[in-house]
Design a protein around this motif. Structure first.
Motif, PDB file in Angstrom:
ATOM      1  N   SER A 219       0.822  -1.212   0.000  1.00 20.90           N
ATOM      2  CA  SER A 219       0.000   0.000   0.000  1.00 20.90           C
ATOM      3  C   SER A 219       0.856   1.262   0.000  1.00 20.90           C
ATOM      4  O   SER A 219       0.405   2.332   0.398  1.00 20.90           O
ATOM      5  CB  SER A 219      -0.933  -0.002   1.223  1.00 20.90           C
ATOM      6  OG  SER A 219      -0.215  -0.295   2.411  1.00 20.90           O
ATOM      7  N   SER A 419      -1.686   3.673   3.118  1.00 27.52           N
ATOM      8  CA  SER A 419      -2.187   2.628   4.009  1.00 27.52           C
ATOM      9  C   SER A 419      -3.410   3.059   4.799  1.00 27.52           C
ATOM     10  O   SER A 419      -4.240   2.218   5.182  1.00 27.52           O
ATOM     11  CB  SER A 419      -1.082   2.189   4.972  1.00 27.52           C
ATOM     12  OG  SER A 419      -0.008   1.603   4.269  1.00 27.52           O
ATOM     13  N   VAL A 428      -7.492  -3.784   0.283  1.00 30.17           N
ATOM     14  CA  VAL A 428      -6.609  -4.780   0.898  1.00 30.17           C
ATOM     15  C   VAL A 428      -7.433  -5.882   1.548  1.00 30.17           C
ATOM     16  O   VAL A 428      -7.127  -7.084   1.402  1.00 30.17           O
ATOM     17  CB  VAL A 428      -5.674  -4.104   1.930  1.00 30.17           C
ATOM     18  CG1 VAL A 428      -4.940  -5.153   2.763  1.00 30.17           C
ATOM     19  CG2 VAL A 428      -4.672  -3.193   1.229  1.00 30.17           C
ATOM     20  N   LYS A 432      -7.368  -9.851   0.438  1.00 28.45           N
ATOM     21  CA  LYS A 432      -7.103 -10.894   1.433  1.00 28.45           C
ATOM     22  C   LYS A 432      -8.234 -11.926   1.440  1.00 28.45           C
ATOM     23  O   LYS A 432      -7.977 -13.140   1.520  1.00 28.45           O
ATOM     24  CB  LYS A 432      -6.949 -10.275   2.818  1.00 28.45           C
ATOM     25  CG  LYS A 432      -5.645  -9.516   3.027  1.00 28.45           C
ATOM     26  CD  LYS A 432      -5.551  -8.985   4.448  1.00 28.45           C
ATOM     27  CE  LYS A 432      -4.209  -8.307   4.710  1.00 28.45           C
ATOM     28  NZ  LYS A 432      -4.102  -7.811   6.109  1.00 28.45           N
ATOM     29  N   GLN A 445      -0.056  -7.780   3.888  1.00 32.42           N
ATOM     30  CA  GLN A 445       0.127  -6.386   3.484  1.00 32.42           C
ATOM     31  C   GLN A 445       1.469  -5.849   3.976  1.00 32.42           C
ATOM     32  O   GLN A 445       1.852  -6.045   5.130  1.00 32.42           O
ATOM     33  CB  GLN A 445      -0.990  -5.509   4.058  1.00 32.42           C
ATOM     34  CG  GLN A 445      -0.846  -4.030   3.704  1.00 32.42           C
ATOM     35  CD  GLN A 445      -1.891  -3.167   4.398  1.00 32.42           C
ATOM     36  OE1 GLN A 445      -2.675  -3.649   5.220  1.00 32.42           O
ATOM     37  NE2 GLN A 445      -1.914  -1.881   4.078  1.00 32.42           N
ATOM     38  N   LEU A 496      -1.558   1.514  -4.862  1.00 33.52           N
ATOM     39  CA  LEU A 496      -1.607   0.121  -4.430  1.00 33.52           C
ATOM     40  C   LEU A 496      -0.787  -0.701  -5.409  1.00 33.52           C
ATOM     41  O   LEU A 496      -0.769  -0.407  -6.612  1.00 33.52           O
ATOM     42  CB  LEU A 496      -3.053  -0.382  -4.409  1.00 33.52           C
ATOM     43  CG  LEU A 496      -3.343  -1.723  -3.724  1.00 33.52           C
ATOM     44  CD1 LEU A 496      -2.918  -1.699  -2.263  1.00 33.52           C
ATOM     45  CD2 LEU A 496      -4.829  -2.060  -3.834  1.00 33.52           C
ATOM     46  N   ILE A 498      -0.257  -4.637  -6.549  1.00 31.06           N
ATOM     47  CA  ILE A 498      -0.658  -6.043  -6.510  1.00 31.06           C
ATOM     48  C   ILE A 498      -0.088  -6.720  -7.745  1.00 31.06           C
ATOM     49  O   ILE A 498      -0.474  -6.404  -8.876  1.00 31.06           O
ATOM     50  CB  ILE A 498      -2.187  -6.205  -6.487  1.00 31.06           C
ATOM     51  CG1 ILE A 498      -2.784  -5.485  -5.276  1.00 31.06           C
ATOM     52  CG2 ILE A 498      -2.565  -7.685  -6.474  1.00 31.06           C
ATOM     53  CD1 ILE A 498      -4.303  -5.490  -5.254  1.00 31.06           C
TER      54      ILE A 498
END
Length: 540
Positions: A219, A419, A428, A432, A445, A496, A498
């Motif tokens: 993040s 964050s 997030v 998850k 994270q 972010l 990913i």
């Protein structure tokens, strides 16, 4: 769904291998050619055949291009910017398999005949059949492939969302690509009426330590800045050593204080920056002579979380001053022991002070000419030119010596963190949940991506006074290096990261975990995009 080119694991794998095969090592013809190849590939999509003006190339210097591709919905102004880079590091370490470095399928097979050469963990991964090896598979052409798949699906299914794919060259060196892209992003925001809601990068998930196989999303992204110094002493003949002061002697005091100095370490959200180290230290003498070395440069790597350039320069000045005092004390004792008069006292100056003095003594026109002489040297990069500008000014103002000239050498990556952003917190949590429920995967994270990324150039929050310090003390600023701080402030959206899991970026054994890349991350990314724009959740 039959119209989709890149929606299945097999087609994603094929796309990745094609992207990797377009070798794009930083500062090569391949890096220049990649943008045109990618533009042609994107225009295979029906959406971009009809809207060819939404795929564009923008100059990033030295013939390189930034590629943007916009899927524009008629129903929304909200926009996710998909960020990636397409350059890679070199391949010399592949040895006799270098010709296969950009052929993942062939390289992975060939390595089976060379597995005795591999470290144990890489050998185990190779024999498992779970990994695809090759330069750029992990860092980071899989991230680009995932973004291409997303924008294809959005265009065919007409998602009520705008997706702006931005992929850049030169991330591995100076981030010239992203720095060139920022003004274009600010321009497109106005031109197309886009409301940027998220900057989504897909750099790979890096291990936190050897043997770590946890999957991470990020993040934020750690910052990096490079304080540098020119040590300018007094020359002499090696036969009369006490008639001068070597820059090596001066440098030894500061480098000892800079290496692993905890004053530069930051803590935030339970994480900490790595300690600083020297990245380079060398004598500026070109050839061997019996003249003592009186000009030495040093570059120091400092990571950032909350601090800015002004704060780093203040700490750097404090450490340098203490080091100069220690140097002077040791030098005076030696002079007393030898019964001679010291040649002077080591001072500490900022580059901006040196330039100001030089302009007053030599005139602005002469200073500009001296700087131009350095800038024109094609064999020096921005780091070398920064030091050489300070050096040529000091050579014309030697009365300031002996001295340590403090400056910044490119590149500079401001830290960025989202964050505590509500949308990021929800994202997030969703990722998850998807990881756990669909793949029995624990998603962890991390608040600061420690691999350094182009996310550093969005969502810049400091005011102009803070970046002025960087501009004034970076000798090549406005000539061969700049950062679009003002435009960065206009891109005020959370970040972010990913991406797929992989191992050994920048090594011969760089490899991509195929289950992560072709099955898990595509679902997590699509679920995230759908959730952010209140779309129906993905159904398997």
């Amino acid at each position: 769904m039959s119209d989709l080119l890149w929606d299945k694991p097999e087609s994603l794998r094929t796309l990745l291998c094609e992207l990797v095969s377009w070798q794009s090592r930083s500062r090569t013809e391949g890096e220049i050619n990649f943008a045109n190849n990618l533009k042609a590939k994107l225009t295979e999509l029906q959406y971009f055949k009809k809207n060819s003006n939404y795929v564009n190339l923008y100059e990033a210097g030295q013939g390189r291009k930034v590629v943007t591709a916009l899927y524009k919905s008629r129903e929304s102004v909200e926009t996710i910017v998909l960020i990636s880079h397409f350059d890679t590091v070199g391949t010399e370490e592949f040895g006799n398999l270098e010709s296969l470095a950009y052929q993942p399928e062939e390289l992975t097979k060939a390595l089976l005949d060379h597995k005795i050469e591999l470290p144990l963990d890489a050998r185990v991964d190779l024999e498992s059949g779970d990994y695809l090896f090759g330069r750029g598979t992990m860092d980071m052409k899989m991230g680009l492939a995932l973004h291409m798949s997303l924008i294809e699906k959005a265009s065919i299914e007409k998602w009520p969302i705008n997706l702006l794919l931005v992929t850049v060259p030169d991330e591995e060196v100076d981030s010239a690509g992203m720095r060139a892209a920022i003004p274009k992003l600010a321009q497109m925001q106005v031109e197309h009426g886009l409301d940027y809601k998220l900057f989504l990068n897909s750099e790979p998930s890096f291990s936190q330590k050897p043997g770590d196989t946890k999957y991470y999303i990020y993040s934020g992204s750690i910052g990096k800045i490079m304080p540098a110094v020119l040590f300018y002493g007094k020359e002499t003949h090696v036969g009369e050593p006490m008639s001068g002061l070597t820059a090596n002697f001066m440098a030894s005091f500061l480098t000892q204080q800079m290496e692993w100095n905890p004053f530069f370490r930051e803590f935030d959200l339970g994480e900490s920056t790595p300690l600083p180290v020297s990245l380079q230290q060398k004598d500026l003498k070109i050839n061997y002579t019996t003249q003592t070395p009186y000009r030495v440069e040093a570059l120091y790597n400092v990571f950032l979380m909350k601090r800015n350039a002004t704060e780093i320069m203040n700490i750097f000045h404090q450490v340098a001053t203490e080091s100069a005092n220690a140097c002077n004390s040791a030098y005076m004792k030696i002079c007393e022991r030898e019964g001679i008069e010291p040649i002077g006292k080591v001072n500490v100056l900022h580059y901006e002070e040196l330039e100001y003095y030089a302009k007053g003594r030599l005139g602005p026109e002469v200073v500009a000419s001296l700087k131009d002489e350095v800038i024109a040297n094609p064999s020096w990069d921005d780091r070398e030119k920064s030091i050489r500008i300070a050096d040529i000014l000091m050579t014309n103002c030697q009365e300031l010596g002996p001295t340590m000239i403090l400056l910044f050498a490119p590149p500079y990556y401001p830290a960025v963190n989202a964050s505590d952003n509500p949308a990021v917190i929800e994202a997030v949590d969703l990722v998850k949940k998807i990881g756990s429920e669909k793949f029995d995967l624990d998603v962890h994270q991390i608040h600061y991506f420690n691999g350094i990324s182009d996310l550093s150039y969005v969502s810049y929050m400091d005011d102009k006074q803070e970046w002025d310090s960087y501009e004034r003390n970076t000798p090549v600023w406005g000539e061969t290096y700049s950062i679009p701080f003002a435009d960065m402030q206009k891109l005020n959206a959370p970040v972010l990261n990913i991406g797929p899991f992989g191992k050994d970026a920048h090594k011969r054994t760089e490899r991509l975990h195929m289950e992560s890349a072709f099955h898990q991350v595509p679902v997590m990314l699509e679920s995230l995009v759908r959730s952010m724009f209140s779309l129906k959740e993905i159904v398997e």
